[in-house]
Design a protein around this motif. Structure first.
Motif, PDB file in Angstrom:
ATOM      1  N   UNK A   8       0.819  -1.217   0.000  1.00  0.00           N
ATOM      2  CA  UNK A   8       0.000   0.000   0.000  1.00  0.00           C
ATOM      3  C   UNK A   8       0.854   1.270   0.000  1.00  0.00           C
ATOM      4  N   UNK A   9       0.306   2.300  -0.647  1.00  0.00           N
ATOM      5  CA  UNK A   9       0.938   3.626  -0.610  1.00  0.00           C
ATOM      6  C   UNK A   9       0.890   4.209   0.803  1.00  0.00           C
ATOM      7  N   UNK A  10      -0.018   3.696   1.636  1.00  0.00           N
ATOM      8  CA  UNK A  10      -0.150   4.205   3.012  1.00  0.00           C
ATOM      9  C   UNK A  10       0.956   3.687   3.930  1.00  0.00           C
ATOM     10  N   UNK A  11       1.801   2.795   3.418  1.00  0.00           N
ATOM     11  CA  UNK A  11       2.896   2.250   4.231  1.00  0.00           C
ATOM     12  C   UNK A  11       3.798   3.366   4.756  1.00  0.00           C
ATOM     13  N   UNK A  12       4.051   4.378   3.917  1.00  0.00           N
ATOM     14  CA  UNK A  12       4.982   5.441   4.298  1.00  0.00           C
ATOM     15  C   UNK A  12       4.460   6.307   5.436  1.00  0.00           C
ATOM     16  N   UNK A  13       3.152   6.572   5.454  1.00  0.00           N
ATOM     17  CA  UNK A  13       2.602   7.473   6.478  1.00  0.00           C
ATOM     18  C   UNK A  13       2.253   6.755   7.775  1.00  0.00           C
ATOM     19  N   UNK A  14       2.236   5.420   7.753  1.00  0.00           N
ATOM     20  CA  UNK A  14       1.883   4.673   8.970  1.00  0.00           C
ATOM     21  C   UNK A  14       3.085   4.002   9.625  1.00  0.00           C
ATOM     22  N   UNK A  15       4.261   4.101   8.986  1.00  0.00           N
ATOM     23  CA  UNK A  15       5.487   3.458   9.495  1.00  0.00           C
ATOM     24  C   UNK A  15       5.331   1.940   9.601  1.00  0.00           C
ATOM     25  N   UNK A  16       4.551   1.371   8.710  1.00  0.00           N
ATOM     26  CA  UNK A  16       4.381  -0.087   8.639  1.00  0.00           C
ATOM     27  C   UNK A  16       4.452  -0.501   7.174  1.00  0.00           C
ATOM     28  N   UNK A 262     -10.476  -2.456   9.318  1.00  0.00           N
ATOM     29  CA  UNK A 262      -9.149  -2.866   9.789  1.00  0.00           C
ATOM     30  C   UNK A 262      -8.133  -1.741   9.599  1.00  0.00           C
ATOM     31  N   UNK A 263      -8.193  -1.071   8.451  1.00  0.00           N
ATOM     32  CA  UNK A 263      -7.305   0.071   8.220  1.00  0.00           C
ATOM     33  C   UNK A 263      -7.586   1.185   9.222  1.00  0.00           C
ATOM     34  N   UNK A 264      -8.870   1.355   9.580  1.00  0.00           N
ATOM     35  CA  UNK A 264      -9.249   2.401  10.541  1.00  0.00           C
ATOM     36  C   UNK A 264      -8.497   2.254  11.866  1.00  0.00           C
ATOM     37  N   UNK A 265      -8.314   1.013  12.311  1.00  0.00           N
ATOM     38  CA  UNK A 265      -7.612   0.769  13.574  1.00  0.00           C
ATOM     39  C   UNK A 265      -6.166   1.248  13.506  1.00  0.00           C
ATOM     40  N   UNK A 266      -5.536   1.063  12.350  1.00  0.00           N
ATOM     41  CA  UNK A 266      -4.144   1.494  12.180  1.00  0.00           C
ATOM     42  C   UNK A 266      -4.059   3.011  12.087  1.00  0.00           C
ATOM     43  N   UNK A 267      -4.944   3.630  11.308  1.00  0.00           N
ATOM     44  CA  UNK A 267      -4.937   5.089  11.187  1.00  0.00           C
ATOM     45  C   UNK A 267      -5.256   5.769  12.518  1.00  0.00           C
ATOM     46  N   UNK A 268      -6.091   5.121  13.339  1.00  0.00           N
ATOM     47  CA  UNK A 268      -6.475   5.689  14.643  1.00  0.00           C
ATOM     48  C   UNK A 268      -5.384   5.514  15.691  1.00  0.00           C
ATOM     49  N   UNK A 269      -4.301   4.803  15.339  1.00  0.00           N
ATOM     50  CA  UNK A 269      -3.208   4.604  16.294  1.00  0.00           C
ATOM     51  C   UNK A 269      -3.496   3.552  17.339  1.00  0.00           C
ATOM     52  N   UNK A 270      -4.448   2.651  17.052  1.00  0.00           N
ATOM     53  CA  UNK A 270      -4.822   1.606  18.019  1.00  0.00           C
ATOM     54  C   UNK A 270      -3.816   0.445  18.053  1.00  0.00           C
ATOM     55  N   UNK A 271      -2.969   0.373  17.008  1.00  0.00           N
ATOM     56  CA  UNK A 271      -2.055  -0.770  16.903  1.00  0.00           C
ATOM     57  C   UNK A 271      -0.603  -0.294  16.762  1.00  0.00           C
ATOM     58  N   UNK A 272      -0.163   0.486  17.747  1.00  0.00           N
ATOM     59  CA  UNK A 272       1.186   1.042  17.727  1.00  0.00           C
ATOM     60  C   UNK A 272       2.263  -0.040  17.731  1.00  0.00           C
ATOM     61  N   UNK A 273       1.940  -1.209  18.293  1.00  0.00           N
ATOM     62  CA  UNK A 273       2.929  -2.289  18.385  1.00  0.00           C
ATOM     63  C   UNK A 273       3.314  -2.855  17.013  1.00  0.00           C
ATOM     64  N   UNK A 274       2.558  -2.497  15.968  1.00  0.00           N
ATOM     65  CA  UNK A 274       2.851  -3.007  14.631  1.00  0.00           C
ATOM     66  C   UNK A 274       3.775  -2.095  13.830  1.00  0.00           C
TER      67      UNK A 274
END
Length: 396
Positions: A8-16, A262-274
């Protein structure tokens, strides 16, 4: 279909390292075809002749209708009153007998079970039938083949069929891979089941993720998944809307609310451990009403601070409104709509109330606009949505 699973192009903005499994590319637009096709193929010749019945909010009904028609098996589907119009019409086009009855999936299920006894039809639960769970698990097999060295799979959860099948497939082959479930806070039935240790009834409220609005998770699905799922989180409606928006803008993908959860959880910062990990997210379905899509995008823009609405009182003498529009233009703010109100206004008769809807670049631009208006005008009111950036400024 063996659907693509691409970075995904969103990899860069989510650090995953995010990989999207594009299940919305299936013929009927969702992963539900996997379980439906397998279940129909496993029927005895006698059952195939009599036909099947199901209760569904849309995607399971669509999948059964499509593959039932393809295999020559009669299909009856009971859909709730809140089911998207597009899904109801599509089921009819695929030759199914569609009955719209009940305020939620629970009431639909009761009606479908009654009809199955009366008409001797086999009832197929869309998230709890063993063959359905097995069919959904094929997605897990494809994921581990397509993406090497996965650290986690983040899966939307409604009735639990998908997470049960995928968790079983993935954990059997790679036990170290984390399996994380995500629900809308408006219907957190799997979280409730995890706390109680068994499936329990949870009131399903209206949600953008209508496909996940299952008030009680499946017994078989929960029994299969409960020991395999590492974590379950819930997300707010605003983050689901923003996820739909991000997928349209960044991935050029139209995904329904349930598929974007599922993406919403990552954007919301709910899964910082990833952070720094390789994560696969199934985009489960793309069957969203066009009218609902428009609302979701606007809701997402408002929550993101990019669509703003405010009411300001300005002078009604020549140049009063021109001054306001000049201020907005100098800031680079785009006016989408403007309404004047002169009769229902309590200040002097030489004033006019102006309601403005405008578009800003981002949240910081919105703050700049707010500050400039507050400095210039005394009578000012902002229509504030649930802005998401107040609590989590780390994601754009």
């Amino acid at each position: 279909m063996n659907t693509p699973c691409t970075r995904s192009h969103l990899s860069n903005v989510t650090d995953m390292e995010i990989f999207f499994k594009k299940e919305f590319n299936q013929c009927t637009g969702s992963f539900k075809e996997r379980g439906a096709r397998y279940t129909l193929l496993m029927l005895t010749p006698e059952q195939q002749k009599k036909g099947v019945i199901a209760a569904s909010a849309g995607n399971h009904a669509l999948a059964l209708s499509y593959h039932g028609q393809d295999l020559g098996i009669p299909v009856t589907v009971v859909m709730p009153l809140v089911a998207p119009i597009m899904k109801v019409q599509a089921c009819r086009q695929h030759g199914a007998n569609v009955i719209v009855r009940g305020k939620d999936i629970g009431e639909c299920r009761e009606h479908a079970l009654r009809l199955s006894k009366e008409q001797d039809l086999l009832y197929i639960n869309g998230y709890d039938h063993p063959h359905i769970i097995a069919g959904q698990g094929t997605m897990g097999l494809e994921i581990v083949e397509q993406v090497p060295n996965i650290d986690a799979v983040v899966i939307p959860v409604g009735g639990g069929g998908l997470i049960a099948g995928v968790a079983l497939a993935v954990k059997a082959l790679y036990p170290h891979v984390k399996v994380i479930g995500v629900e809308s806070e408006r219907c957190a039935s799997f979280s409730g089941a995890m706390r109680a240790g068994k499936p329990v009834y949870v009131k399903a409220e209206s949600t953008l993720a209508d496909g996940l609005a299952v008030p009680k998770v499946g017994v078989n699905a929960f029994a299969t998944a409960c020991q395999l799922v590492d974590k379950v989180v819930t997300v707010k409606e605003e983050w689901i809307a923003i996820s739909i928006l991000r997928l349209v803008e960044g991935e050029k993908a139209v995904v329904e609310g349930a598929g974007a959860t599922a993406l919403a959880a990552i954007l919301a910062g709910e899964l910082q451990e990833l952070k720094g990990k390789r994560v696969v997210i199934p985009l489960c379905g793309g069957n969203i009403d066009t009218t609902v899509l428009g609302r979701c995008l606007e809701r997402g823009l408002a929550a993101d601070g990019r669509l703003v609405k405010f009411t300001v009182t300005v002078s009604d003498r020549p140049g009063g409104i021109a001054e306001l529009t000049r201020l907005l233009a100098n800031l680079g703010v785009s006016i989408k709509d403007m309404v004047h109100e002169r009769a229902w206004i309590r200040s002097d008769i030489f004033s006019v109330e102006v309601k403005v809807m405008a578009e800003t670049r981002d949240y910081e631009h919105w703050l700049e606009l707010k500050s400039a208006l507050e400095q210039r005008y005394k009578r000012l009111r902002f229509a504030l949505p649930d802005l998401v950036h107040d609590s989590t400024p780390s994601y754009p």
